[in-house]
Design a protein around this motif. Structure first.
Motif, PDB file in Angstrom:
ATOM      1  N   PRO A 763       0.803  -1.236   0.000  1.00 14.20           N
ATOM      2  CA  PRO A 763       0.000   0.000   0.000  1.00 14.20           C
ATOM      3  C   PRO A 763       0.828   1.276   0.000  1.00 14.20           C
ATOM      4  O   PRO A 763       0.305   2.349  -0.311  1.00 14.20           O
ATOM      5  N   TYR A 764       2.136   1.176   0.337  1.00 12.22           N
ATOM      6  CA  TYR A 764       2.973   2.369   0.410  1.00 12.22           C
ATOM      7  C   TYR A 764       3.809   2.559  -0.856  1.00 12.22           C
ATOM      8  O   TYR A 764       4.643   3.472  -0.918  1.00 12.22           O
ATOM      9  N   LEU A 765       3.587   1.696  -1.866  1.00  4.63           N
ATOM     10  CA  LEU A 765       4.190   1.900  -3.174  1.00  4.63           C
ATOM     11  C   LEU A 765       3.268   2.782  -4.009  1.00  4.63           C
ATOM     12  O   LEU A 765       2.071   2.863  -3.740  1.00  4.63           O
ATOM     13  N   PRO A 766       3.789   3.438  -5.038  1.00  2.00           N
ATOM     14  CA  PRO A 766       2.919   4.260  -5.906  1.00  2.00           C
ATOM     15  C   PRO A 766       1.796   3.415  -6.508  1.00  2.00           C
ATOM     16  O   PRO A 766       2.017   2.276  -6.935  1.00  2.00           O
ATOM     17  N   ASP A 767       0.619   3.967  -6.553  1.00  2.00           N
ATOM     18  CA  ASP A 767      -0.540   3.249  -7.068  1.00  2.00           C
ATOM     19  C   ASP A 767      -0.627   3.422  -8.586  1.00  2.00           C
ATOM     20  O   ASP A 767      -1.599   3.953  -9.128  1.00  2.00           O
ATOM     21  N   ASP A 768       0.444   2.954  -9.272  1.00  2.00           N
ATOM     22  CA  ASP A 768       0.472   3.117 -10.729  1.00  2.00           C
ATOM     23  C   ASP A 768       0.638   1.791 -11.457  1.00  2.00           C
ATOM     24  O   ASP A 768       0.778   1.758 -12.677  1.00  2.00           O
ATOM     25  N   GLY A 769       0.643   0.685 -10.704  1.00  2.00           N
ATOM     26  CA  GLY A 769       0.740  -0.625 -11.321  1.00  2.00           C
ATOM     27  C   GLY A 769       2.095  -0.936 -11.917  1.00  2.00           C
ATOM     28  O   GLY A 769       2.247  -1.923 -12.651  1.00  2.00           O
ATOM     29  N   GLU A 770       3.118  -0.125 -11.607  1.00  3.97           N
ATOM     30  CA  GLU A 770       4.437  -0.325 -12.214  1.00  3.97           C
ATOM     31  C   GLU A 770       5.088  -1.636 -11.746  1.00  3.97           C
ATOM     32  O   GLU A 770       5.671  -2.351 -12.547  1.00  3.97           O
ATOM     33  N   PHE A 771       5.006  -1.914 -10.456  1.00  3.63           N
ATOM     34  CA  PHE A 771       5.725  -3.075  -9.923  1.00  3.63           C
ATOM     35  C   PHE A 771       4.839  -4.315  -9.974  1.00  3.63           C
ATOM     36  O   PHE A 771       3.939  -4.494  -9.168  1.00  3.63           O
ATOM     37  N   GLN A 772       5.119  -5.179 -10.967  1.00  9.33           N
ATOM     38  CA  GLN A 772       4.324  -6.378 -11.198  1.00  9.33           C
ATOM     39  C   GLN A 772       4.701  -7.452 -10.172  1.00  9.33           C
ATOM     40  O   GLN A 772       5.868  -7.801 -10.061  1.00  9.33           O
ATOM     41  N   PRO A 773       3.729  -7.994  -9.455  1.00 15.33           N
ATOM     42  CA  PRO A 773       4.050  -9.100  -8.544  1.00 15.33           C
ATOM     43  C   PRO A 773       4.402 -10.348  -9.356  1.00 15.33           C
ATOM     44  O   PRO A 773       3.662 -10.746 -10.263  1.00 15.33           O
ATOM     45  N   VAL A 774       5.546 -10.955  -9.056  1.00 18.71           N
ATOM     46  CA  VAL A 774       5.953 -12.196  -9.728  1.00 18.71           C
ATOM     47  C   VAL A 774       6.539 -13.144  -8.691  1.00 18.71           C
ATOM     48  O   VAL A 774       7.022 -12.720  -7.638  1.00 18.71           O
ATOM     49  N   SER A 775       6.500 -14.424  -8.980  1.00 16.70           N
ATOM     50  CA  SER A 775       7.130 -15.420  -8.124  1.00 16.70           C
ATOM     51  C   SER A 775       8.620 -15.472  -8.427  1.00 16.70           C
ATOM     52  O   SER A 775       9.061 -15.037  -9.501  1.00 16.70           O
ATOM     53  N   PRO A 776       9.436 -15.986  -7.512  1.00 11.15           N
ATOM     54  CA  PRO A 776      10.880 -16.020  -7.757  1.00 11.15           C
ATOM     55  C   PRO A 776      11.256 -16.756  -9.041  1.00 11.15           C
ATOM     56  O   PRO A 776      12.171 -16.328  -9.756  1.00 11.15           O
ATOM     57  N   ASP A 777      10.554 -17.857  -9.365  1.00  9.12           N
ATOM     58  CA  ASP A 777      10.931 -18.609 -10.560  1.00  9.12           C
ATOM     59  C   ASP A 777      10.523 -17.904 -11.846  1.00  9.12           C
ATOM     60  O   ASP A 777      11.001 -18.260 -12.932  1.00  9.12           O
ATOM     61  N   MET A 778       9.638 -16.915 -11.756  1.00 16.02           N
ATOM     62  CA  MET A 778       9.238 -16.156 -12.936  1.00 16.02           C
ATOM     63  C   MET A 778      10.123 -14.930 -13.173  1.00 16.02           C
ATOM     64  O   MET A 778      10.060 -14.315 -14.239  1.00 16.02           O
ATOM     65  N   LEU A 779      10.944 -14.592 -12.184  1.00 16.01           N
ATOM     66  CA  LEU A 779      11.795 -13.413 -12.341  1.00 16.01           C
ATOM     67  C   LEU A 779      12.755 -13.575 -13.508  1.00 16.01           C
ATOM     68  O   LEU A 779      12.924 -12.668 -14.325  1.00 16.01           O
ATOM     69  N   GLY A 780      13.391 -14.753 -13.607  1.00 19.02           N
ATOM     70  CA  GLY A 780      14.338 -14.991 -14.694  1.00 19.02           C
ATOM     71  C   GLY A 780      13.699 -14.821 -16.054  1.00 19.02           C
ATOM     72  O   GLY A 780      14.293 -14.235 -16.971  1.00 19.02           O
ATOM     73  N   MET A 781      12.472 -15.322 -16.192  1.00 20.67           N
ATOM     74  CA  MET A 781      11.774 -15.194 -17.468  1.00 20.67           C
ATOM     75  C   MET A 781      11.489 -13.727 -17.791  1.00 20.67           C
ATOM     76  O   MET A 781      11.629 -13.286 -18.935  1.00 20.67           O
ATOM     77  N   GLY A 782      11.090 -12.962 -16.778  1.00 16.59           N
ATOM     78  CA  GLY A 782      10.825 -11.546 -16.990  1.00 16.59           C
ATOM     79  C   GLY A 782      12.072 -10.786 -17.401  1.00 16.59           C
ATOM     80  O   GLY A 782      12.019  -9.909 -18.279  1.00 16.59           O
ATOM     81  N   LEU A 783      13.196 -11.136 -16.789  1.00 15.89           N
ATOM     82  CA  LEU A 783      14.450 -10.482 -17.136  1.00 15.89           C
ATOM     83  C   LEU A 783      14.869 -10.824 -18.560  1.00 15.89           C
ATOM     84  O   LEU A 783      15.340  -9.956 -19.313  1.00 15.89           O
ATOM     85  N   GLU A 784      14.712 -12.076 -18.931  1.00 18.37           N
ATOM     86  CA  GLU A 784      15.068 -12.497 -20.294  1.00 18.37           C
ATOM     87  C   GLU A 784      14.170 -11.822 -21.329  1.00 18.37           C
ATOM     88  O   GLU A 784      14.632 -11.395 -22.393  1.00 18.37           O
ATOM     89  N   ARG A 785      12.873 -11.738 -21.008  1.00 19.32           N
ATOM     90  CA  ARG A 785      11.944 -11.105 -21.929  1.00 19.32           C
ATOM     91  C   ARG A 785      12.323  -9.636 -22.158  1.00 19.32           C
ATOM     92  O   ARG A 785      12.279  -9.137 -23.278  1.00 19.32           O
ATOM     93  N   PHE A 786      12.715  -8.971 -21.110  1.00 25.62           N
ATOM     94  CA  PHE A 786      13.108  -7.566 -21.235  1.00 25.62           C
ATOM     95  C   PHE A 786      14.393  -7.433 -22.059  1.00 25.62           C
ATOM     96  O   PHE A 786      14.503  -6.576 -22.936  1.00 25.62           O
ATOM     97  N   ARG A 787      15.349  -8.336 -21.786  1.00 21.72           N
ATOM     98  CA  ARG A 787      16.600  -8.289 -22.527  1.00 21.72           C
ATOM     99  C   ARG A 787      16.360  -8.524 -24.022  1.00 21.72           C
ATOM    100  O   ARG A 787      16.930  -7.859 -24.874  1.00 21.72           O
ATOM    101  N   ASP A 788      15.487  -9.497 -24.326  1.00 20.18           N
ATOM    102  CA  ASP A 788      15.185  -9.804 -25.733  1.00 20.18           C
ATOM    103  C   ASP A 788      14.514  -8.612 -26.415  1.00 20.18           C
ATOM    104  O   ASP A 788      14.760  -8.341 -27.594  1.00 20.18           O
ATOM    105  N   ARG A 789      13.673  -7.906 -25.675  1.00 21.93           N
ATOM    106  CA  ARG A 789      12.958  -6.789 -26.258  1.00 21.93           C
ATOM    107  C   ARG A 789      13.901  -5.658 -26.654  1.00 21.93           C
ATOM    108  O   ARG A 789      13.649  -4.902 -27.604  1.00 21.93           O
ATOM    109  N   LEU A 790      15.006  -5.538 -25.919  1.00 21.47           N
ATOM    110  CA  LEU A 790      15.936  -4.453 -26.194  1.00 21.47           C
ATOM    111  C   LEU A 790      16.908  -4.789 -27.314  1.00 21.47           C
ATOM    112  O   LEU A 790      17.514  -3.900 -27.905  1.00 21.47           O
ATOM    113  N   GLU A 791      17.090  -6.078 -27.587  1.00 20.73           N
ATOM    114  CA  GLU A 791      18.065  -6.482 -28.605  1.00 20.73           C
ATOM    115  C   GLU A 791      17.514  -6.307 -30.017  1.00 20.73           C
ATOM    116  O   GLU A 791      16.321  -6.304 -30.239  1.00 20.73           O
TER     117      GLU A 791
END
Length: 791
Positions: A763-791
């Motif tokens: 509740p003390y984070l900005p109410d803008d939906g920026e920080f997506q809740p993810v499980s630890p095992d999904m973090l790697g996939m999110g990081l890879e997806r972002f890296r691929d998008r920039l390449e």
């Protein structure tokens, strides 16, 4: 009415800037405050300056100046730069906006800056006051000469040295600083007219020139006439500019600063320039009225900074020195009454001086003796309490003191407001109300007597001790917490069985709830703006700063504005990872291998593998050391580890991080590398915050603050601990995206950021939906997806 667009320093303002400027102007016209949470890139600095300068330049407004307060030096530089930008783009027929940055004497004294005349950071304040007094004494009504003569003598002495070539090259003949040669020698000049050898009086030629430039007493002139440049045409004057312009004329930079202070349209300073009682009483008091538009930058730090400034304390060393000073003042009268001399010489003159000063005050000789007894007994009691505490909690400390750490010795149960044990001791020992209260007046008299006797203004211990004893007695026991602080030091000169060999002790009086002090000071100004990238929740912020009281009881408007990141969303990814809570109960000791530590080591390693620089923020330096060891084994890129150290070491580490290829920098979230540091451009590609950096809740002081906040704001833990911790995390994570071109990843690692629960901080984070809740095992996939998008 002035058009603010004529002042705004850029061609086209953001929509947020238009709203912020116009809201701030309208609110300040009604005597109110605008509270702005604006993400990096909002242009908050330009919002504040444009609104404030508009009000100052508007002939229909009563505002005369803008007073900027910030806790971060880098932000002062930003305000200087933005004011210069404003001046560069003003309409041709406008005079430049005059600006001044406030710094201490150590930063502007020519002798101190160059390490000349035996003046350094350790003695510059005392030496300055003494030299000023001597210069005034020489040139006053009963003085032997004039300020003009003193300055001329110092100049002629220098010319003589230059003509003779007796000091070698040009650089050795003239004192130089800020790129300018001064008219004087590196050594202090002396004045003496036919007196005995050795009776010459040292004086400050820079201050003599300043006195010479002052208008005569009784004239209509103002001290600003002593300023050797036209400050109305000079624009923004930085400390380096101030020194260069002043010393070239041969005048005192600090005195010039004081003369310009009340006339500059924009004054830049630190929080202590508005909230420290001693600074406002001696230097900046003229700015604290309703003709000032105040800007509180980095306002998330307002509460903790002011709490420190309005707290007080005295060290064991000060008590010892005050005891000595009192004895030196008492001794002449005592010896005279006993018919004997001190050290074989007559002390009649000293006794006369003491009697004269006492007659001119309301302090009696008996009160001097009584205060000496009180201070002596107080120091003895402090000694016994520290020794007993160490014997009880660190058995055998005398034989191995190197394992000791900083300690707090509470003088009451922190969770139960009550009279402290030292006050109880004093009453049982026969010391009453008058002994506490009168110590302040006694200390002031002691200072006057010793300074008169030694013909030297020095910082004395007795006034500080007297002031703190008076405050100790007057302050209540709910909002204030009293304790003994032990700071780990080392002094070989102390006996081996004394705690003073390993510690410096301090009697501390902590103001737990500074909202009244903040609110009272804000009420003195005409209006203003408080701003930061991390103020949410606003309701809590306005309560702890006293703004809600101004709005409710004084009918002064408080208007809130929130501006989020408006940079391209495709350039960033933000994750709130539901890893197990990084608490001591979950993670165990740093050397243990636990499931929680494994989760965090894996997640942080994944972020660390991203290209470029990665910042890792841990709850403490100990945890930073742990994760650094893990990353050194897992990553191919260099891993840099921050530790509690001096500014020079931290700056060197930061420069190493910025230079060359990608690295990982691991630090504590309570350190200096996660706030106020510019990581723009390619300096930072990712940041990960590990855990919620709540301070040590077992500390007596923290418990007292929490209890005081419970009484003041109902939910003490949330207001005193949780919200400030989340702001720390948000400050660290906010280092990544600093401009429209920045690309990066932001990771909050702890399930309290990701899930709703009884201790969730979501509740003390900005109410803008920026920080997506993810499980630890999904973090790697999110990081890879972002890296691929920039390449």
């Amino acid at each position: 009415m002035t058009d603010w667009r004529s002042i705004f320093g850029h061609r086209q303002p953001y929509d947020e800037q238009v709203d912020g400027i116009e809201t701030t102007i309208d609110t300040a016209r009604d005597g109110g405050y605008t509270v702005v949470e604006g993400a990096c890139g909002t242009g908050k600095t330009m919002i504040a300056l444009t609104a404030g300068i508009n009000l100052v330049r508007d002939p229909d407004s009563d505002y005369e100046r803008v007073f900027v307060l910030t806790s971060v030096k880098q932000q002062l530089r930003q305000f200087e730069a933005d004011l210069e930008t404003i001046n560069e783009n003003l309409p041709p027929d406008w005079n430049p906006i005059s600006g001044l940055t406030l710094v201490g004497k150590a930063d502007v004294c020519p002798y101190n800056r160059e390490g000349a005349a035996g003046i350094d950071d350790g003695n510059v304040y005392d030496r300055c006051e003494t030299l000023r007094d001597r210069t005034r004494d020489l040139t006053g009504e009963a003085g032997e000469t004039t300020a003009q003569n003193l300055a001329a003598r110092a100049r002629s002495q220098q010319i003589g040295l230059a003509d003779s070539g007796s000091q070698g090259g040009t650089s050795s003949r003239f004192l130089e600083t800020a790129g300018e040669p001064t008219p004087y020698a590196p050594a202090l000049p002396e004045y003496g007219e036919g007196g005995p050898v050795g009776a010459e009086t040292e004086y400050c030629p820079f201050y003599a020139q300043y006195l010479e430039d002052l208008p005569e007493e009784g004239s209509d002139g103002d001290a600003v006439e002593a300023v050797p440049y036209d400050f109305t045409e000079a624009g923004m004057i930085t400390p380096e500019d101030l020194v260069a312009r002043s010393v070239a004329h041969g005048t005192c930079p600090h005195s010039v600063m004081g003369a310009v202070l009340g006339h500059a349209e924009v004054v830049l300073g630190n929080y202590y320039h508005a909230f420290d009682p001693r600074t406002t009483g001696s230097f900046t008091g003229a700015l604290l009225d309703d003709s000032t538009f105040v800007v509180c930058d980095e306002a998330h730090m307002l509460e903790p900074r002011v709490r420190d400034l309005v707290s007080d304390g005295i060290s064991d060393t000060f008590l010892r020195d005050a005891e000595t000073e009192l004895s030196r003042v008492i001794q002449p009268i005592t010896f005279e009454r006993e018919g004997r001399n001190a050290q074989g010489g007559s002390k009649t003159a000293d006794a006369d001086l003491v009697r004269a000063e006492l007659n001119d005050s309301d302090v009696t000789f008996e009160e001097l003796n009584r205060t000496l007894e009180f201070v002596r007994d107080l120091r003895s009691e402090l000694d016994q309490r520290v020794t007993a505490y160490l014997d009880r909690n660190h058995r055998g400390w005398e034989s191995d003191p190197h394992d000791l750490h900083d300690e707090e010795i509470p003088l009451r149960d922190p969770a139960v407001p009550a009279e402290d044990e030292l006050t109880e001791w004093a009453r049982d020992a026969g010391y009453g109300d008058a002994d506490w209260v009168r110590a302040d007046s006694v200390g002031a008299v002691v200072e006057r007597i010793l300074n008169e006797a030694e013909d030297e203004d020095r910082t004395r211990a007795a006034p500080a001790v007297g002031r703190v004893l008076g405050e100790w007695y007057r302050c209540n026991h709910t909002d204030y917490f009293r304790e003994i602080e032990l700071e780990r030091t080392w002094d070989d000169t102390e006996p081996a069985d004394s705690w003073r060999r390993a510690y410096t002790a301090r009697l501390a009086l902590h103001n737990c709830v500074p909202s009244d002090a903040i609110g009272d000071r804000l009420a003195a100004f005409g209006g203003g703006i408080l701003m930061s990238a991390t103020l949410e929740p606003m309701e809590a912020f306005t309560e702890v700063t006293g703004l809600d009281y101004l709005e409710r009881e004084e009918d002064r408007p408080v208007v809130e504005r929130r501006y989020g990141l408006h940079f391209p969303a495709e350039n960033r990814e933000s994750f709130a990872v539901a890893a197990p809570k990084f608490t001591y109960d979950n993670r165990g000791r740093a050397g243990e291998t636990t499931p929680t530590r494994t989760h965090y080591a894996d997640a942080i390693s994944k972020v660390g593998q991203l290209p470029g620089n990665v910042l890792v923020g841990m709850p403490s330096y100990a945890e930073a050391e742990w994760i650094a060891g893990v990353l050194e084994e897992r990553l191919s890129k260099p891993v840099l580890v921050d530790a509690a150290s001096d500014d020079e070491t931290t700056q060197s580490l930061k420069n190493e991080f910025f230079d060359g290829g990608g690295k990982v920098l691991v630090t504590s979230l309570r350190g200096t590398l996660t706030e106020g540091v510019d990581y723009s451009g390619d300096r930072l590609s990712a940041a990960v915050v590990c855990g919620v950096p709540i301070v040590n809740t077992s500390s007596p002081r923290t418990k007292a603050v929490r209890r005081a906040y419970d009484d003041a704001f109902e939910d003490g833990f949330t207001y005193a601990l949780t919200i400030p911790a989340v702001r720390k995390a948000r400050q660290a994570i906010g280092r990544v995206i600093r401009s429209p071109e920045d690309v990066g990843v932001r990771v909050l690692l702890d399930e309290r950021y990701a899930r709703d629960s009884w201790d969730s901080v979501r509740p003390y984070l900005p109410d803008d939906g920026e920080f997506q809740p993810v499980s630890p095992d999904m973090l790697g996939m999110g990081l890879e997806r972002f890296r691929d998008r920039l390449e």
